[in-house]
Design a protein around this motif. Structure first.
Motif, PDB file in Angstrom:
ATOM      1  N   ALA A 197      42.277 -14.177 -85.985  1.00 15.05           N
ATOM      2  CA  ALA A 197      43.546 -13.983 -85.548  1.00 15.05           C
ATOM      3  C   ALA A 197      43.572 -13.507 -83.881  1.00 15.05           C
ATOM      4  N   LEU A 198      42.858 -12.936 -83.478  1.00 20.30           N
ATOM      5  CA  LEU A 198      42.666 -12.545 -82.171  1.00 20.30           C
ATOM      6  C   LEU A 198      42.134 -13.727 -81.245  1.00 20.30           C
ATOM      7  N   ALA A 199      40.989 -14.518 -81.885  1.00 19.99           N
ATOM      8  CA  ALA A 199      40.612 -15.570 -81.213  1.00 19.99           C
ATOM      9  C   ALA A 199      41.859 -16.825 -80.891  1.00 19.99           C
ATOM     10  N   LEU A 200      43.041 -16.621 -81.583  1.00 27.52           N
ATOM     11  CA  LEU A 200      43.801 -17.601 -81.506  1.00 27.52           C
ATOM     12  C   LEU A 200      44.306 -18.126 -80.261  1.00 27.52           C
ATOM     13  N   PRO A 201      44.636 -17.068 -79.049  1.00 26.22           N
ATOM     14  CA  PRO A 201      44.981 -17.352 -77.562  1.00 26.22           C
ATOM     15  C   PRO A 201      43.912 -18.217 -77.118  1.00 26.22           C
ATOM     16  N   ALA A 202      42.526 -18.099 -77.432  1.00 26.00           N
ATOM     17  CA  ALA A 202      41.499 -19.024 -76.771  1.00 26.00           C
ATOM     18  C   ALA A 202      41.614 -20.593 -77.322  1.00 26.00           C
ATOM     19  N   PHE A 203      42.014 -20.461 -78.917  1.00 31.35           N
ATOM     20  CA  PHE A 203      42.018 -21.839 -79.492  1.00 31.35           C
ATOM     21  C   PHE A 203      43.121 -22.467 -78.888  1.00 31.35           C
ATOM     22  N   LEU A 204      44.280 -21.781 -79.067  1.00 30.23           N
ATOM     23  CA  LEU A 204      45.568 -22.364 -78.234  1.00 30.23           C
ATOM     24  C   LEU A 204      45.376 -23.139 -76.986  1.00 30.23           C
ATOM     25  N   HIS A 205      44.771 -22.342 -75.931  1.00 31.51           N
ATOM     26  CA  HIS A 205      44.163 -22.822 -75.073  1.00 31.51           C
ATOM     27  C   HIS A 205      43.468 -24.169 -74.852  1.00 31.51           C
ATOM     28  N   ILE A 206      42.425 -23.999 -75.624  1.00 34.25           N
ATOM     29  CA  ILE A 206      41.589 -25.057 -75.706  1.00 34.25           C
ATOM     30  C   ILE A 206      42.238 -26.492 -76.314  1.00 34.25           C
ATOM     31  N   THR A 207      43.025 -26.112 -77.495  1.00 31.48           N
ATOM     32  CA  THR A 207      43.456 -27.165 -78.124  1.00 31.48           C
ATOM     33  C   THR A 207      44.705 -28.135 -77.097  1.00 31.48           C
ATOM     34  N   ARG A 208      45.075 -27.067 -76.172  1.00 36.03           N
ATOM     35  CA  ARG A 208      46.216 -27.599 -75.456  1.00 36.03           C
ATOM     36  C   ARG A 208      45.883 -28.260 -74.303  1.00 36.03           C
ATOM     37  N   TRP A 246      47.050 -21.608 -86.854  1.00 42.75           N
ATOM     38  CA  TRP A 246      48.268 -21.339 -86.066  1.00 42.75           C
ATOM     39  C   TRP A 246      49.137 -22.080 -87.009  1.00 42.75           C
ATOM     40  N   ASN A 247      50.285 -21.787 -87.209  1.00 42.45           N
ATOM     41  CA  ASN A 247      51.553 -22.316 -87.891  1.00 42.45           C
ATOM     42  C   ASN A 247      51.119 -23.090 -89.039  1.00 42.45           C
ATOM     43  N   GLY A 248      50.300 -22.716 -89.924  1.00 44.72           N
ATOM     44  CA  GLY A 248      49.971 -23.474 -91.129  1.00 44.72           C
ATOM     45  C   GLY A 248      48.726 -24.400 -90.943  1.00 44.72           C
ATOM     46  N   GLU A 249      48.200 -24.580 -89.547  1.00 41.52           N
ATOM     47  CA  GLU A 249      47.224 -25.591 -89.327  1.00 41.52           C
ATOM     48  C   GLU A 249      46.030 -24.788 -88.944  1.00 41.52           C
ATOM     49  N   THR A 250      44.879 -25.225 -89.246  1.00 43.08           N
ATOM     50  CA  THR A 250      43.647 -24.833 -88.898  1.00 43.08           C
ATOM     51  C   THR A 250      43.190 -25.472 -87.792  1.00 43.08           C
ATOM     52  N   LEU A 251      42.905 -24.883 -86.756  1.00 42.03           N
ATOM     53  CA  LEU A 251      42.610 -25.131 -85.182  1.00 42.03           C
ATOM     54  C   LEU A 251      41.142 -25.248 -85.010  1.00 42.03           C
TER      55      LEU A 251
END
Length: 175
Positions: free
Chosen positions: A157-168, A127-132
């Motif tokens: 890319a479809l996993a991104l919402p889950a990763f954003l939730h977890i990292t936040r 996301w935004n140039g960074e590996t989550l």
């Protein structure tokens, strides 16, 4: 000859997209991702690794084999090595083709090999140039090949919402 998915990925991609929008996140989305990857690319072992760059830690957040590879716990991010250089910094999948690659790459290779896994691919979720973090698929030798990269990155890319939730929400625990 690489083993390429014979199943049309479109319905599986649509299912993951719908699951990511449904309640029960991030578990519902990760389960759908696990099932879709199994049906298209294939895997015996599937894990989701999440990086917390601010804390310098990584965590196995999801696994399809909780007895052998449980979710949870934190380990330091090691800013050296092939995984870090390829997946974390360059944002490219890392392909491990055979038993020798597994032995070279994983300190716990005996457990991995005992599960019948002699090949792997680590797919960055960015996301935004960074590996989550990454999606880690392990199976038979020769299962994974660069020709699968576009499909693997689409699933990532479809996993991104889950990763954003977890990292936040770093205080939430793995399922």
């Amino acid at each position: 000859m690489p083993h390429l998915a014979m199943t049309d990925p479109a319905p599986h991609l649509a299912h993951v997209a719908a699951a990511m929008a449904a309640p029960g996140q991030p578990e519902a989305g990760l389960r759908a991702l696990d099932n879709a990857l199994a049906a298209t690319v294939g895997h015996r072992l599937f894990t989701v690794l999440v990086l917390n760059h601010a804390a310098g830690q990584k965590q196995r957040y999801y696994t399809n084999m909780p007895q052998a590879y449980p979710a949870g716990g934190h380990k330091p991010i090691e800013p050296v090595g092939e995984y870090h250089e390829t997946v974390v910094l360059a944002g490219r999948p890392r392909f491990l083709r055979d038993r020798a690659d597994i032995i070279r790459a994983f300190p716990d290779h005996e457990l991995i090999l005992s599960l019948g896994c002699e090949g792997a691919v680590n797919v960055p979720v960015r996301w935004n140039g960074e590996t989550l973090g990454g999606l880690n698929l392990l199976d038979a030798a020769g299962r994974y090949h660069e020709a699968q990269t576009p499909l693997l990155l689409t699933f990532a890319a479809l996993a991104l919402p889950a990763f954003l939730h977890i990292t936040r929400n770093p205080t939430e625990t793995a399922p």
